[in-house]
Design a protein around this motif. Structure first.
Motif, PDB file in Angstrom:
ATOM      1  N   ASP A 113       0.868  -1.188   0.000  1.00  0.00           N
ATOM      2  CA  ASP A 113       0.000   0.000   0.000  1.00  0.00           C
ATOM      3  C   ASP A 113       0.900   1.232   0.000  1.00  0.00           C
ATOM      4  OD1 ASP A 113      -1.559   2.207   0.794  1.00  0.00           O
ATOM      5  OD2 ASP A 113      -2.889   0.976   2.005  1.00  0.00           O
ATOM      6  N   LYS A 114       0.975   1.922  -1.137  1.00  0.00           N
ATOM      7  CA  LYS A 114       1.926   3.030  -1.276  1.00  0.00           C
ATOM      8  C   LYS A 114       1.687   4.139  -0.247  1.00  0.00           C
ATOM      9  CE  LYS A 114       3.125   2.558  -6.190  1.00  0.00           C
ATOM     10  NZ  LYS A 114       2.307   1.373  -6.520  1.00  0.00           N
ATOM     11  N   TYR A 115       0.424   4.481  -0.004  1.00  0.00           N
ATOM     12  CA  TYR A 115       0.148   5.535   0.979  1.00  0.00           C
ATOM     13  C   TYR A 115       0.561   5.104   2.381  1.00  0.00           C
ATOM     14  CZ  TYR A 115      -2.382   8.343   4.360  1.00  0.00           C
ATOM     15  OH  TYR A 115      -2.686   9.102   5.453  1.00  0.00           O
ATOM     16  N   TYR A 116       0.179   3.900   2.773  1.00  0.00           N
ATOM     17  CA  TYR A 116       0.530   3.375   4.094  1.00  0.00           C
ATOM     18  C   TYR A 116       2.041   3.354   4.267  1.00  0.00           C
ATOM     19  CZ  TYR A 116      -0.002   0.146   8.130  1.00  0.00           C
ATOM     20  OH  TYR A 116       0.008  -0.444   9.364  1.00  0.00           O
ATOM     21  N   ALA A 117       2.734   2.847   3.247  1.00  0.00           N
ATOM     22  CA  ALA A 117       4.188   2.739   3.326  1.00  0.00           C
ATOM     23  C   ALA A 117       4.843   4.115   3.444  1.00  0.00           C
ATOM     24  CB  ALA A 117       4.720   2.012   2.097  1.00  0.00           C
ATOM     25  N   LEU A 118       4.430   5.046   2.577  1.00  0.00           N
ATOM     26  CA  LEU A 118       5.070   6.360   2.567  1.00  0.00           C
ATOM     27  C   LEU A 118       4.820   7.108   3.874  1.00  0.00           C
ATOM     28  CD1 LEU A 118       6.700   7.435   0.138  1.00  0.00           C
ATOM     29  CD2 LEU A 118       4.837   9.033  -0.278  1.00  0.00           C
ATOM     30  N   GLY A 158       0.403  -1.665  -6.649  1.00  0.00           N
ATOM     31  CA  GLY A 158       1.011  -2.014  -7.929  1.00  0.00           C
ATOM     32  C   GLY A 158       2.512  -1.832  -7.878  1.00  0.00           C
ATOM     33  N   SER A 159       3.192  -2.381  -8.876  1.00  0.00           N
ATOM     34  CA  SER A 159       4.652  -2.320  -8.904  1.00  0.00           C
ATOM     35  C   SER A 159       5.137  -2.325 -10.346  1.00  0.00           C
ATOM     36  CB  SER A 159       5.245  -3.517  -8.144  1.00  0.00           C
ATOM     37  OG  SER A 159       4.854  -4.732  -8.758  1.00  0.00           O
ATOM     38  N   ARG A 160       6.452  -2.261 -10.507  1.00  0.00           N
ATOM     39  CA  ARG A 160       7.123  -2.311 -11.806  1.00  0.00           C
ATOM     40  C   ARG A 160       6.794  -1.130 -12.699  1.00  0.00           C
ATOM     41  NH1 ARG A 160       7.008  -8.737 -13.567  1.00  0.00           N
ATOM     42  NH2 ARG A 160       7.904  -9.541 -11.629  1.00  0.00           N
ATOM     43  N   GLY A 161       6.268  -0.053 -12.122  1.00  0.00           N
ATOM     44  CA  GLY A 161       5.975   1.145 -12.913  1.00  0.00           C
ATOM     45  C   GLY A 161       4.730   1.046 -13.761  1.00  0.00           C
ATOM     46  N   ILE A 162       4.030  -0.094 -13.681  1.00  0.00           N
ATOM     47  CA  ILE A 162       2.839  -0.287 -14.511  1.00  0.00           C
ATOM     48  C   ILE A 162       1.707   0.612 -14.004  1.00  0.00           C
ATOM     49  CG2 ILE A 162       1.098  -1.953 -15.238  1.00  0.00           C
ATOM     50  CD1 ILE A 162       3.278  -4.121 -14.914  1.00  0.00           C
ATOM     51  N   VAL A 268      13.319   8.429  -0.484  1.00  0.00           N
ATOM     52  CA  VAL A 268      12.824   7.062  -0.637  1.00  0.00           C
ATOM     53  C   VAL A 268      11.505   7.110  -1.398  1.00  0.00           C
ATOM     54  CG1 VAL A 268      12.099   4.942   0.521  1.00  0.00           C
ATOM     55  CG2 VAL A 268      13.900   6.363   1.539  1.00  0.00           C
ATOM     56  N   ILE A 269      11.448   6.400  -2.503  1.00  0.00           N
ATOM     57  CA  ILE A 269      10.250   6.393  -3.338  1.00  0.00           C
ATOM     58  C   ILE A 269       9.345   5.217  -3.004  1.00  0.00           C
ATOM     59  CG2 ILE A 269       9.375   6.335  -5.700  1.00  0.00           C
ATOM     60  CD1 ILE A 269      10.849   8.884  -4.941  1.00  0.00           C
ATOM     61  N   GLU A 270       9.927   4.024  -2.907  1.00  0.00           N
ATOM     62  CA  GLU A 270       9.137   2.827  -2.636  1.00  0.00           C
ATOM     63  C   GLU A 270       9.988   1.792  -1.921  1.00  0.00           C
ATOM     64  OE1 GLU A 270       6.797   0.897  -5.654  1.00  0.00           O
ATOM     65  OE2 GLU A 270       6.316   2.801  -6.622  1.00  0.00           O
ATOM     66  N   VAL A 271       9.310   0.880  -1.242  1.00  0.00           N
ATOM     67  CA  VAL A 271       9.944  -0.295  -0.646  1.00  0.00           C
ATOM     68  C   VAL A 271       9.169  -1.516  -1.118  1.00  0.00           C
ATOM     69  CG1 VAL A 271      10.581  -1.492   1.480  1.00  0.00           C
ATOM     70  CG2 VAL A 271      10.719   1.014   1.379  1.00  0.00           C
ATOM     71  N   ASN A 272       9.839  -2.405  -1.818  1.00  0.00           N
ATOM     72  CA  ASN A 272       9.203  -3.607  -2.370  1.00  0.00           C
ATOM     73  C   ASN A 272       9.503  -4.785  -1.457  1.00  0.00           C
ATOM     74  OD1 ASN A 272       8.475  -5.891  -3.900  1.00  0.00           O
ATOM     75  ND2 ASN A 272       8.917  -4.848  -5.827  1.00  0.00           N
ATOM     76  N   SER A 273       8.458  -5.390  -0.902  1.00  0.00           N
ATOM     77  CA  SER A 273       8.645  -6.486   0.055  1.00  0.00           C
ATOM     78  C   SER A 273       8.790  -7.848  -0.624  1.00  0.00           C
ATOM     79  CB  SER A 273       7.461  -6.544   1.025  1.00  0.00           C
ATOM     80  OG  SER A 273       6.262  -6.854   0.329  1.00  0.00           O
ATOM     81  N   GLN A 274       8.628  -7.896  -1.932  1.00  0.00           N
ATOM     82  CA  GLN A 274       8.799  -9.154  -2.679  1.00  0.00           C
ATOM     83  C   GLN A 274       9.626  -8.866  -3.930  1.00  0.00           C
ATOM     84  OE1 GLN A 274       4.490 -10.644  -2.864  1.00  0.00           O
ATOM     85  NE2 GLN A 274       4.484  -8.798  -1.621  1.00  0.00           N
TER      86      GLN A 274
END
Length: 302
Positions: A113-118, A158-162, A268-274
């Motif tokens: 969740d981008k909002y939660y993470a940020l 979402g991920s990978r810029g899609i 920091v833009i994103e953190v990918n957990s997988q």
């Protein structure tokens, strides 16, 4: 009546993956086998859960809790809201019943969740880009102006810029925002930050940076899956500490941390957990799958 396998199979490690023949999954399988462990690849659809009688979880005739010592979660994949909630419920119960999971379900929920993470990163005091999240097109248009009229709109999941789109025209912004609003989608709007032709990806494992790279691209999107080129990179201590702190803020033992170098300093833009690491593996001498396998086997023995 099914007979479930209960005996101790030795060190058997589950790899929860959409495709066991995907590059990262194959690398993990090979690394585990070389260390005397037995990998078991399965999908969420292969899991059956029970309440009120045992086994609590099974894959065909295998009692999951009895057979597996640990599970590593590769990308969860697409699904309906009901499917995604159920998958996370499964992981939470597996963890409550003693299964070691990399990463933990809570860390996955925070990161996806981008909002939660940020918001968690900002609350930890880490530098992040200015971001506005809203459900209203009018609020999003106001944010468009507040953020300088040059923004990136992203799906909140979402991920990978899609699905990420850069918008610098008010009329286009209005058309897109109203379409998203009409379809009941959350509007996640981030200031566009000039960062040359690259960003940084640091792979964190167990509170240290395992490997890192620059992702060099011909456009502002720097995802390897979209054609960016991996380049070897040795981060300074400041960047390493930022990546480790970002992973810890979200509870990730394994994480791909994306950082932009800007005039305001690193963000920091994103953190990918997988995270995947196929591109990263080409620019580091460290065998990433071996390191992950050794880490999870050590955790499983405790």
């Amino acid at each position: 009546m099914k007979i479930y396998i209960m005996e101790d199979p030795g060190m058997k490690i589950g790899i929860l993956t959409r495709n066991e023949n995907a590059w990262c999954s194959t690398q993990l399988k090979d690394s585990l086998i070389r260390r005397g462990a037995t990998p078991l690849c399965f999908r969420f659809q292969d899991l059956v859960a029970r309440v009120g009688f045992k086994p609590e979880f099974s894959i065909d005739k295998t009692d999951v809790l009895a057979a597996l010592k640990a599970i590593i979660v590769r990308p969860i994949g697409r699904g309906s809201l009901e499917e995604i909630i159920f998958r996370m419920d499964l992981l939470h119960r597996l963890q409550r019943l003693g299964m070691y999971i990399l990463n933990s379900p809570s860390a996955i929920e925070r990161s996806v969740d981008k909002y939660y993470a940020l918001s968690l990163l900002e609350e930890r005091g880490l530098p992040v880009p200015r971001t506005v999240v809203a459900e209203s097109a009018d609020a999003a248009l106001s944010a468009f102006m507040d953020l300088g009229g040059d923004v990136v709109v992203k799906p909140i999941f979402g991920s990978r810029g899609i699905g990420s789109t850069r918008i610098s025209d008010f009329n286009i912004a209005e058309r897109i925002f109203r379409a998203l609003d009409f379809n009941h989608q959350v509007l996640y709007i981030q200031e566009f930050i000039p960062h040359g032709d690259f960003d940084l990806r640091l792979l964190v494992l167990g509170k240290r940076v395992l490997a890192s790279m620059k992702r060099v691209a011909a456009s502002w999107k720097t995802n390897i899956s979209l054609g960016a080129r991996p380049v070897s990179y040795s981060p300074p201590r400041e960047i390493e500490d930022l990546a480790v702190n970002a992973a810890e803020a979200l509870g990730c033992e394994l994480a791909g941390v994306d950082i932009l170098q800007t005039k305001r300093g690193p963000l920091v833009i994103e953190v990918n957990s997988q995270p995947g690491w196929k591109g990263l593996q080409t620019v580091t001498e460290i065998n990433i799958a071996d390191s992950i396998a050794e880490y999870i086997l050590a955790k499983a023995e405790n």
